[in-house]
Design an enzyme around this catalytic site. Structure first.
Site, mmCIF file in Angstrom:
data_model
loop_
_atom_site.group_PDB
_atom_site.id
_atom_site.type_symbol
_atom_site.label_atom_id
_atom_site.label_comp_id
_atom_site.label_asym_id
_atom_site.label_seq_id
_atom_site.Cartn_x
_atom_site.Cartn_y
_atom_site.Cartn_z
ATOM 1 N N HIS A 171 14.191 10.877 -4.547
ATOM 2 C CA HIS A 171 14.251 9.418 -4.700
ATOM 3 C C HIS A 171 15.303 9.073 -5.766
ATOM 4 C CE1 HIS A 171 12.987 5.318 -5.547
ATOM 5 N NE2 HIS A 171 12.180 5.357 -4.502
ATOM 6 N N HIS A 213 7.796 9.640 -5.940
ATOM 7 C CA HIS A 213 8.466 8.514 -6.593
ATOM 8 C C HIS A 213 7.540 7.601 -7.396
ATOM 9 C CE1 HIS A 213 6.940 5.268 -4.012
ATOM 10 N NE2 HIS A 213 6.970 6.142 -3.043
ATOM 11 N N GLU A 243 -0.174 -5.062 6.462
ATOM 12 C CA GLU A 243 -0.783 -3.939 5.705
ATOM 13 C C GLU A 243 -1.637 -4.490 4.558
ATOM 14 O OE1 GLU A 243 0.975 -0.711 3.024
ATOM 15 O OE2 GLU A 243 1.202 0.208 4.970
ATOM 16 N N ARG A 276 5.509 5.421 -9.928
ATOM 17 C CA ARG A 276 5.730 5.088 -11.341
ATOM 18 C C ARG A 276 4.670 5.695 -12.260
ATOM 19 N NH1 ARG A 276 9.153 1.020 -9.767
ATOM 20 N NH2 ARG A 276 10.480 0.129 -11.384
ATOM 21 N N ASP A 325 2.976 -3.674 -0.774
ATOM 22 C CA ASP A 325 2.531 -3.891 -2.148
ATOM 23 C C ASP A 325 3.647 -3.742 -3.167
ATOM 24 O OD1 ASP A 325 2.940 -1.168 -2.026
ATOM 25 O OD2 ASP A 325 0.811 -0.680 -1.875
ATOM 26 N N GLU A 377 1.380 -1.279 -7.839
ATOM 27 C CA GLU A 377 1.120 -1.706 -6.456
ATOM 28 C C GLU A 377 -0.268 -2.311 -6.252
ATOM 29 O OE1 GLU A 377 2.531 1.158 -7.315
ATOM 30 O OE2 GLU A 377 4.502 1.188 -6.345
HETATM 31 C C1 UD1 Z 1 9.562 0.784 -4.966
HETATM 32 C C2 UD1 Z 1 8.205 0.078 -4.994
HETATM 33 C C3 UD1 Z 1 7.105 1.036 -4.566
HETATM 34 C C4 UD1 Z 1 7.432 1.666 -3.227
HETATM 35 C C5 UD1 Z 1 8.813 2.324 -3.290
HETATM 36 C C6 UD1 Z 1 9.223 2.871 -1.945
HETATM 37 C C7 UD1 Z 1 7.815 -1.656 -6.670
HETATM 38 C C8 UD1 Z 1 7.498 -1.954 -8.081
HETATM 39 N N1 UD1 Z 1 7.929 -0.364 -6.338
HETATM 40 O O1 UD1 Z 1 9.540 1.819 -5.946
HETATM 41 O O2 UD1 Z 1 5.892 0.326 -4.456
HETATM 42 O O3 UD1 Z 1 6.464 2.629 -2.937
HETATM 43 O O4 UD1 Z 1 9.780 1.344 -3.691
HETATM 44 O O5 UD1 Z 1 10.276 3.779 -2.095
HETATM 45 O O6 UD1 Z 1 7.970 -2.552 -5.897
HETATM 46 N N2 UD1 Z 1 17.356 3.006 -6.328
HETATM 47 C C9 UD1 Z 1 18.662 3.239 -5.881
HETATM 48 N N3 UD1 Z 1 18.933 3.007 -4.556
HETATM 49 C C10 UD1 Z 1 18.009 2.586 -3.672
HETATM 50 C C11 UD1 Z 1 16.693 2.374 -4.128
HETATM 51 C C12 UD1 Z 1 16.396 2.578 -5.453
HETATM 52 O O7 UD1 Z 1 19.521 3.619 -6.651
HETATM 53 O O8 UD1 Z 1 18.331 2.400 -2.499
HETATM 54 C C13 UD1 Z 1 17.058 3.232 -7.765
HETATM 55 C C14 UD1 Z 1 17.600 2.109 -8.651
HETATM 56 O O9 UD1 Z 1 17.994 2.656 -9.883
HETATM 57 C C15 UD1 Z 1 16.372 1.214 -8.826
HETATM 58 C C16 UD1 Z 1 15.297 2.273 -8.930
HETATM 59 O O10 UD1 Z 1 15.638 3.256 -7.952
HETATM 60 O O11 UD1 Z 1 16.439 0.390 -9.980
HETATM 61 C C17 UD1 Z 1 13.893 1.796 -8.741
HETATM 62 O O12 UD1 Z 1 13.744 1.000 -7.563
HETATM 63 P P1 UD1 Z 1 12.405 0.079 -7.443
HETATM 64 O O13 UD1 Z 1 12.436 -0.605 -6.130
HETATM 65 O O14 UD1 Z 1 12.264 -0.789 -8.659
HETATM 66 O O15 UD1 Z 1 11.246 1.123 -7.549
HETATM 67 P P2 UD1 Z 1 10.859 2.333 -6.627
HETATM 68 O O16 UD1 Z 1 10.440 3.427 -7.536
HETATM 69 O O17 UD1 Z 1 11.928 2.569 -5.640
HETATM 70 N N1 UDP Z 2 11.312 8.385 4.348
HETATM 71 C C1 UDP Z 2 12.639 8.455 4.768
HETATM 72 N N2 UDP Z 2 13.493 9.320 4.119
HETATM 73 C C2 UDP Z 2 13.096 10.097 3.089
HETATM 74 C C3 UDP Z 2 11.750 9.996 2.656
HETATM 75 C C4 UDP Z 2 10.890 9.137 3.306
HETATM 76 O O1 UDP Z 2 13.039 7.769 5.703
HETATM 77 O O2 UDP Z 2 13.926 10.860 2.556
HETATM 78 C C5 UDP Z 2 10.397 7.431 5.022
HETATM 79 C C6 UDP Z 2 9.083 8.006 5.490
HETATM 80 O O3 UDP Z 2 9.153 8.403 6.842
HETATM 81 C C7 UDP Z 2 8.106 6.833 5.294
HETATM 82 C C8 UDP Z 2 8.733 6.014 4.206
HETATM 83 O O4 UDP Z 2 10.067 6.457 4.062
HETATM 84 O O5 UDP Z 2 8.040 6.004 6.455
HETATM 85 C C9 UDP Z 2 7.975 6.165 2.918
HETATM 86 O O6 UDP Z 2 8.684 5.554 1.893
HETATM 87 P P1 UDP Z 2 8.390 5.831 0.372
HETATM 88 O O7 UDP Z 2 7.750 7.157 0.209
HETATM 89 O O8 UDP Z 2 9.672 5.577 -0.354
HETATM 90 O O9 UDP Z 2 7.413 4.650 -0.029
HETATM 91 P P2 UDP Z 2 5.830 4.432 0.086
HETATM 92 O O10 UDP Z 2 5.427 4.648 1.491
HETATM 93 O O11 UDP Z 2 5.188 5.367 -0.884
HETATM 94 O O12 UDP Z 2 5.680 3.014 -0.359
#
Ligand code: UD1
Ligand code: UDP
Length: 368
Positions: A240, A207, A121, A209, A99, A135
């Site tokens: 995160h 993490h 999923e 939003r 999502d 999401e």
């Molecule tokens: C995203 C997804 C969320 C999912 C989550 C898993 C959307 C809108 N959100 O949220 O559904 O649950 O990923 O973790 O699709 N960043 C880094 N390095 C990384 C990843 C992220 O620096 O490897 C930072 C960056 O500043 C980036 C910010 O995190 O802009 C947000 O990343 P984004 O993918 O937009 O949102 P998440 O909160 O990670």
């Molecule tokens: N995870 C990981 N390292 C971490 C935290 C989580 O590998 O430090 C894994 C965890 O086992 C799970 C997935 O990341 O499979 C969950 O991701 P996240 O919480 O970012 O996203 P969501 O599942 O909420 O979309």
């Protein structure tokens, strides 16, 4: 089957890579499938960590992530890039999971190009567009445009039927997160962080939003109180990298002996941390699915969940973002052995490790 079928599998964030890895690896073993992997790289480092662990090398990488990216610019940039990829690749089928913005834009781009989209999923719903944000909207849109709905559970299938999806397009597969977990948990796992073995481990992730700002401040203060009031626990919190999370976590939790803040853990060390944990406090979707299978209680930092199965079984509890409530529920599990044991039963309502097999079989049957 005549010519090989072109299957494009798209991953954008950490959880998508974890949950699609078993599908990609199995598809690559199929003689009838020409598998290509597209990384949008909505996440960069966290995506690369997972792809490296599963030895998956993307064929195409859009490198889309920007620091603190906004939803609209992420969406717009993804759609433009996907347009070019779909024109060049001409896949017979595109698969994506979950999502995220990546999934929603992939489904939409496939619709514009009249390419069949398989949603892995599928059917998770809270029926509240604001929770989780964005999401719930992403998965409703992806579901509306999908040719196949790979639903992890019967209740997700029911959600899709309630939305008017055709029963024949829905297959209950189990969640591939359990496939990945079983592939990994059987290996020798190292956490790689020195912990005090005399203390009980509380593992934290956050993490979402909709928790940014005041709710996340409350969550951090609750964690701080738990650390201050319980000298026999240590909190391990892989933070995160989203700046909305990272800055506040370090500001409120940075200076305590029994709180360890670290970078996001690689997948295998994170599974090791879950196995070591006494209690998990998290707003993560994937963690809600994995922890019950490992017999670890989870307090979920949300008011609603699209994963009701483990809540109904009593092994996951919603505690929201209210300071008092989080402290009270965590303290109960730390103090009361029978309350703890009632939640520490190993149950796996989300899958049996054969999710990828079922998804691949649907595609194989379709093409043969
Ligand atoms: C995203 C997804 C969320 C999912 C989550 C898993 C959307 C809108 N959100 O949220 O559904 O649950 O990923 O973790 O699709 N960043 C880094 N390095 C990384 C990843 C992220 O620096 O490897 C930072 C960056 O500043 C980036 C910010 O995190 O802009 C947000 O990343 P984004 O993918 O937009 O949102 P998440 O909160 O990670
Ligand atoms: N995870 C990981 N390292 C971490 C935290 C989580 O590998 O430090 C894994 C965890 O086992 C799970 C997935 O990341 O499979 C969950 O991701 P996240 O919480 O970012 O996203 P969501 O599942 O909420 O979309």
């Amino acid at each position: 089957m005549n010519a090989k079928k072109n299957i494009l599998v798209v991953v954008g964030t950490r959880p998508e890579a974890i949950k699609m890895a078993p599908v990609i690896l199995l598809l690559k073993q199929q003689s009838w499938a020409n598998v290509r992997v597209l990384a949008t790289a909505q996440h960069r480092h966290m995506l690369d960590q997972v792809l490296m662990f599963f030895a998956i090398n993307p064929d195409i990488d859009l490198n889309i992530m920007r620091p603190n990216q906004s939803l609209t610019s992420l969406t717009a940039r993804l759609l433009l890039e996907l347009d070019d990829v779909l024109l060049a690749e001409k896949p017979d089928v595109v698969l994506a999971q979950g999502d995220t913005t990546t999934v929603m834009t992939v489904a939409l781009a496939c619709f514009y190009h009249r390419i069949s989209f398989g949603h892995v999923e599928a059917g998770l719903r809270t029926w509240d567009m604001q929770n989780p944000f964005p999401e719930e909207a992403n998965r409703v849109i992806a579901g509306r445009l999908a040719r196949w709905h790979f639903a992890p559970t019967e209740s997700s299938r029911q959600n899709l039927l309630r939305e008017g999806m055709s029963d024949s397009d829905i297959v209950v597969t189990g969640n591939t997160v359990i496939d990945a977990l079983l592939m990994t948990a059987s290996k020798e796992l190292e956490l790689g962080i020195a912990l005090d073995d005399t203390k009980r481990l509380v593992l934290v992730t956050a993490h979402r939003r909709e928790n940014f700002g005041e709710p996340f401040r409350n969550i951090c203060h609750a964690l701080r109180t738990l650390a201050e009031c319980n000298a026999d626990i240590q909190i391990l919190y892989p933070v995160h990298p989203n700046p909305n999370v990272k800055d506040m976590a370090h500001e409120i939790l940075g200076a305590f002996d029994n709180i360890i803040l670290c970078e996001p853990l690689d997948y295998a060390p994170f599974i090791a941390a879950m196995k070591k944990a006494y209690l998990i406090i998290s707003d993560s979707g994937g963690v809600q699915e994995e922890a019950p299978a490992l017999g670890k209680p989870v307090l979920v930092l949300r008011d609603e969940t699209e994963r009701p199965e483990a809540v109904k079984m009593g092994v996951v509890k919603l505690v929201g973002s209210n300071y008092e409530h989080i402290v009270k529920e965590a303290q109960l599990l730390l103090d009361n052995e029978s309350a703890y044991q009632a939640m520490a039963r190993g149950v796996s309502p989300y899958g049996d490790g054969k999710g990828a097999e079922r998804i691949v079989k649907v595609l194989q049957d379709h093409f043969s």
